[in-house]
Design an enzyme around this catalytic site. Structure first.
Site, PDB file in Angstrom:
ATOM      1  N   GLU A 227      42.976  46.131  42.599  1.00  0.00           N
ATOM      2  CA  GLU A 227      43.493  45.723  41.249  1.00  0.00           C
ATOM      3  C   GLU A 227      44.088  44.539  41.472  1.00  0.00           C
ATOM      4  OE1 GLU A 227      44.566  48.707  38.491  1.00  0.00           O
ATOM      5  OE2 GLU A 227      43.301  49.959  39.392  1.00  0.00           O
TER       6      GLU A 227
HETATM    7  N1  CAA Z   1      45.540  38.148  29.896  1.00  0.00           N
HETATM    8  C1  CAA Z   1      44.624  37.748  28.938  1.00  0.00           C
HETATM    9  N2  CAA Z   1      43.943  36.481  29.278  1.00  0.00           N
HETATM   10  C2  CAA Z   1      43.952  36.405  30.401  1.00  0.00           C
HETATM   11  C3  CAA Z   1      44.593  36.923  31.549  1.00  0.00           C
HETATM   12  C4  CAA Z   1      45.555  37.954  31.187  1.00  0.00           C
HETATM   13  N3  CAA Z   1      46.163  38.771  31.914  1.00  0.00           N
HETATM   14  N4  CAA Z   1      44.523  36.191  32.776  1.00  0.00           N
HETATM   15  C5  CAA Z   1      43.840  35.332  32.506  1.00  0.00           C
HETATM   16  N5  CAA Z   1      43.188  35.125  31.311  1.00  0.00           N
HETATM   17  C6  CAA Z   1      42.409  34.243  30.585  1.00  0.00           C
HETATM   18  C7  CAA Z   1      42.936  32.913  30.674  1.00  0.00           C
HETATM   19  O1  CAA Z   1      44.131  32.372  29.533  1.00  0.00           O
HETATM   20  C8  CAA Z   1      41.695  31.919  30.423  1.00  0.00           C
HETATM   21  O2  CAA Z   1      41.524  31.817  29.127  1.00  0.00           O
HETATM   22  P1  CAA Z   1      41.261  30.430  28.388  1.00  0.00           P
HETATM   23  O3  CAA Z   1      40.268  29.670  29.272  1.00  0.00           O
HETATM   24  O4  CAA Z   1      40.796  30.858  27.122  1.00  0.00           O
HETATM   25  O5  CAA Z   1      42.447  29.836  28.375  1.00  0.00           O
HETATM   26  C9  CAA Z   1      40.732  32.884  31.064  1.00  0.00           C
HETATM   27  O6  CAA Z   1      41.261  34.128  31.144  1.00  0.00           O
HETATM   28  C10 CAA Z   1      40.689  32.159  32.578  1.00  0.00           C
HETATM   29  O7  CAA Z   1      41.806  32.384  33.376  1.00  0.00           O
HETATM   30  P2  CAA Z   1      42.264  31.557  34.710  1.00  0.00           P
HETATM   31  O8  CAA Z   1      41.645  30.218  34.449  1.00  0.00           O
HETATM   32  O9  CAA Z   1      43.758  31.896  34.949  1.00  0.00           O
HETATM   33  O10 CAA Z   1      41.187  32.385  35.600  1.00  0.00           O
HETATM   34  P3  CAA Z   1      41.211  32.212  37.255  1.00  0.00           P
HETATM   35  O11 CAA Z   1      39.812  32.203  37.256  1.00  0.00           O
HETATM   36  O12 CAA Z   1      42.026  31.100  37.709  1.00  0.00           O
HETATM   37  O13 CAA Z   1      41.728  33.512  37.762  1.00  0.00           O
HETATM   38  C11 CAA Z   1      43.219  35.394  38.365  1.00  0.00           C
HETATM   39  C12 CAA Z   1      42.685  34.357  37.368  1.00  0.00           C
HETATM   40  C13 CAA Z   1      44.450  35.854  38.027  1.00  0.00           C
HETATM   41  C14 CAA Z   1      43.155  35.030  39.765  1.00  0.00           C
HETATM   42  C15 CAA Z   1      41.820  36.403  38.179  1.00  0.00           C
HETATM   43  O14 CAA Z   1      40.638  36.121  38.526  1.00  0.00           O
HETATM   44  C16 CAA Z   1      42.231  37.928  39.013  1.00  0.00           C
HETATM   45  O15 CAA Z   1      43.035  38.598  38.276  1.00  0.00           O
HETATM   46  N6  CAA Z   1      41.666  38.126  40.126  1.00  0.00           N
HETATM   47  C17 CAA Z   1      41.680  39.375  40.565  1.00  0.00           C
HETATM   48  C18 CAA Z   1      40.742  40.637  39.951  1.00  0.00           C
HETATM   49  C19 CAA Z   1      41.130  41.857  40.361  1.00  0.00           C
HETATM   50  O16 CAA Z   1      42.131  42.382  40.095  1.00  0.00           O
HETATM   51  N7  CAA Z   1      40.111  42.440  41.185  1.00  0.00           N
HETATM   52  C20 CAA Z   1      40.346  43.773  41.481  1.00  0.00           C
HETATM   53  C21 CAA Z   1      39.197  44.636  41.092  1.00  0.00           C
HETATM   54  S1  CAA Z   1      39.244  45.908  39.963  1.00  0.00           S
HETATM   55  C22 CAA Z   1      39.957  47.324  40.814  1.00  0.00           C
HETATM   56  O17 CAA Z   1      40.304  47.033  41.997  1.00  0.00           O
HETATM   57  C23 CAA Z   1      39.740  48.611  40.106  1.00  0.00           C
HETATM   58  C24 CAA Z   1      39.543  49.678  41.304  1.00  0.00           C
HETATM   59  O18 CAA Z   1      38.593  50.475  41.232  1.00  0.00           O
HETATM   60  C25 CAA Z   1      40.974  50.400  41.744  1.00  0.00           C
END
Ligand code: CAA
Length: 380
Positions: A363
Site C-alpha cells: 500500500e
Molecule cells: N486523492 C485524489 N487524487 C489524487 C491522490 C489522492 N490521494 N493522489 C494523486 N491524485 C491525483 C492527482 O491530483 C493527479 O490528478 P490531476 O492530474 O487531475 O491533478 C493525479 O492523481 C496524478 O497524481 P500525481 O501526479 O501525484 O501522480 P504520480 O504519478 O506522481 O504518483 C504517487 C503519485 C503518490 C507516487 C502514486 O503513484 C502512488 O501512490 N503510488 C503507490 C501506489 C501503491 O500504493 N501501490 C501499492 C499497491 S496496492 C496494495 O499493496 C494492496 C494490497 O494488496 C495490500
C-alpha cells in the site's frame, strides 16, 4: 482535545482482543509455517461484523467509525498479522472503494456480501512493472461499447486466490495518461481470468498472495467504478484510507512484540535478577513504549481525520511511515530481548519481525509515503 476512548470503542477493542486470543492465537505458528489461510477464523470475523466494519448497516455492514476499525486492526495484528491484512484489504480497500464510489447496483450485488464476510475482496493495482509508479499501468481495458476487454498481469495480490470480487485497475486510453485509467469489478470465474501460483513469502504467510492473469476477460460496462477515466483517482483515494489500516497493522505488530518482550523480561533471570532490571533491557523497553505510543497517536489522528471528514492523505501517510518503522525496529529489539528464545518460533517474536517488513512495502512503500508527505509540505 479528548484522548479518551468512548465506552463503545473500548468494547470493540476488547471484543477484537478476545477474538484474537481465543480464535487466532491457537494455530498461528502452524498457519505461518504451512502458509495456511485462516478460513474459519475469517468466516467468524465476518459474522461478528469485522469484515465490513465501516460499511453502512443498509448494506449489511457494522456501521462503525474508522477509530473502531484501527482499534480492531491493532488487536488482531498483535496476534496474527496474516489475518489482519485479509481484514484490512476487505474493509478499507474493497468495501470502502465500492461503498464510496460504486453504483447502487454494485453495492447491492457485491458490497452486501463483502460486508458480511460471505465474499472476500482483493485490490489489484500492482503489476510487474507498476508497483510504486502506479500511473504506468500495462494492463489494458479496451472499451468495446457495452463491455470492456481486459488483458494483463497483476502481481502480489493479497487475497488473490481466495477472493470472490477483484477491483482491477487498468489502462483504457494510454494517450490520456492517468486520466485514461479505469477501475473494474471482476468476478472470480470470469472467462480468461486465471489465478497464478501462490507466493512463498517472508512474512504474513497465512495470507494468500498471487499473480493474476487476465486474457481477454469480458467485463460488463456496469462493472466499471465511476465515470470513464476515474480509475487512478479511485485507486489513490482508496489507498489513502487503506494506509490507515496498514498503519494500524504495523502498530499492532509492534505492540504485540513489545508486550511479549515486556512479559519475557519480567520472567527471565540473568546475572541474579529478572532481565528487566538491567538497564540494557529497561532502556529498550522505554524506547519501545514511547515509540509505540507515538505511533498510536498518529494512527488515531489519521482515523479521526477520516471520521471527521478532514483530509487524511497526509495524516494516513505519516501514520503508515512511522508505525511501520517502529514495527520493524522494535520487533528486532523484541527478538534481541528474548535472546536465543527469540530466534525460535515458539516465542512468536521472530514471526512478528518477519511480518513487520511488509508494512514498509505494501500500500505504498515508505519512500512513497515520504513523496506524499514532502510534496504536501513543500506545496504548503
Ligand atoms: N486523492 C485524489 N487524487 C489524487 C491522490 C489522492 N490521494 N493522489 C494523486 N491524485 C491525483 C492527482 O491530483 C493527479 O490528478 P490531476 O492530474 O487531475 O491533478 C493525479 O492523481 C496524478 O497524481 P500525481 O501526479 O501525484 O501522480 P504520480 O504519478 O506522481 O504518483 C504517487 C503519485 C503518490 C507516487 C502514486 O503513484 C502512488 O501512490 N503510488 C503507490 C501506489 C501503491 O500504493 N501501490 C501499492 C499497491 S496496492 C496494495 O499493496 C494492496 C494490497 O494488496 C495490500
Amino acid at each position: 482535545m479528548n484522548f479518551e476512548l468512548t465506552e463503545e470503542h473500548k468494547m470493540i477493542r476488547d471484543a477484537a482482543r478476545d477474538f484474537a486470543q481465543t480464535e487466532l492465537l491457537p494455530g498461528v505458528i502452524e498457519r505461518d509455517e504451512n502458509q495456511t489461510f485462516p478460513t474459519e477464523q475469517i468466516k467468524k470475523l465476518g459474522k461478528l461484523g469485522f469484515m465490513g466494519m465501516m460499511v453502512s448497516p443498509k448494506y449489511g455492514g457494522a456501521g462503525m467509525d474508522t477509530v473502531s476499525y484501527v482499534l480492531a486492526m491493532e488487536e488482531i495484528s498483535k496476534i496474527d498479522a496474516s489475518a489482519s491484512v485479509i481484514v484490512s484489504v476487505n474493509n478499507s480497500l474493497v468495501c470502502y472503494g465500492i461503498e464510496q464510489y460504486g453504483s447502487e447496483e454494485q453495492k447491492q450485488k457485491y458490497l452486501t456480501k463483502l460486508a458480511t464476510g460471505e465474499f472476500i475482496g482483493a485490490f489489484c493495482l500492482s503489476e510487474p512493472e507498476a508497483g510504486s509508479d502506479a500511473t504506468s499501468q500495462k494492463t489494458t481495458a479496451l472499451d468495446m461499447g457495452d463491455h470492456y476487454i481486459i488483458n494483463g498481469t497483476k502481481n502480489w495480490i493479497t487475497n488473490g486466490g481466495r477472493s470472490d470480487v477483484y477491483l482491477v485497475i487498468a489502462q483504457t486510453d494510454r494517450d490520456k495518461g492517468h486520466k485514461g485509467i479505469n477501475a473494474f469489478i471482476v468476478e472470480k470465474g470470469m472467462e480468461g481470468f486465471d489465478i497464478g501460483p501462490k507466493e512463498d513469502k517472508l512474512g504474513i504467510r497465512g495470507s494468500d498472495t498471487h499473480t493474476l492473469q487476465f486474457n481477454d476477460v469480458k467485463v460488463p460496462k456496469e462493472n466499471r467504478i465511476g465515470e470513464d477515466g476515474f480509475g487512478f483517482k479511485f485507486a489513490m483515494k482508496t489507498l489513502s484510507g487503506g494506509r490507515i489500516g496498514i498503519a494500524a497493522q504495523a502498530l499492532g505488530i509492534a505492540a504485540g512484540a513489545y508486550e511479549l518482550a515486556l512479559k519475557y523480561s519480567k520472567e527471565r533471570k540473568a546475572f541474579g535478577t529478572e532481565i528487566c532490571n538491567h538497564q540494557a533491557i529497561a532502556f529498550k523497553l522505554a524506547d519501545m513504549y514511547t515509540d509505540i505510543t507515538a505511533a498510536r497517536h498518529l494512527v488515531m489522528k489519521a482515523a479521526w481525520d477520516k471520521d471527521e471528514g478532514n483530509d487524511y492523505d497526509i495524516s494516513g501517510a505519516m501514520a503508515k511511515l512511522y508505525a511501520s518503522k517502529v514495527a520493524m525496529e522494535h520487533t528486532v529489539e523484541a527478538v534481541q530481548i528474548h535472546g536465543g528464545n527469540g530466534f525460535v518460533k515458539d516465542y512468536h517474536v521472530e514471526r512478528l519481525m518477519r511480518d513487520a517488513k511488509i508494512t514498509q512495502i505494501y500500500e505504498g512503500t515508505s519512500e512513497i509515503q515520504k513523496i506524499i508527505i514532502s510534496r504536501s509540505i513543500i506545496k504548503g
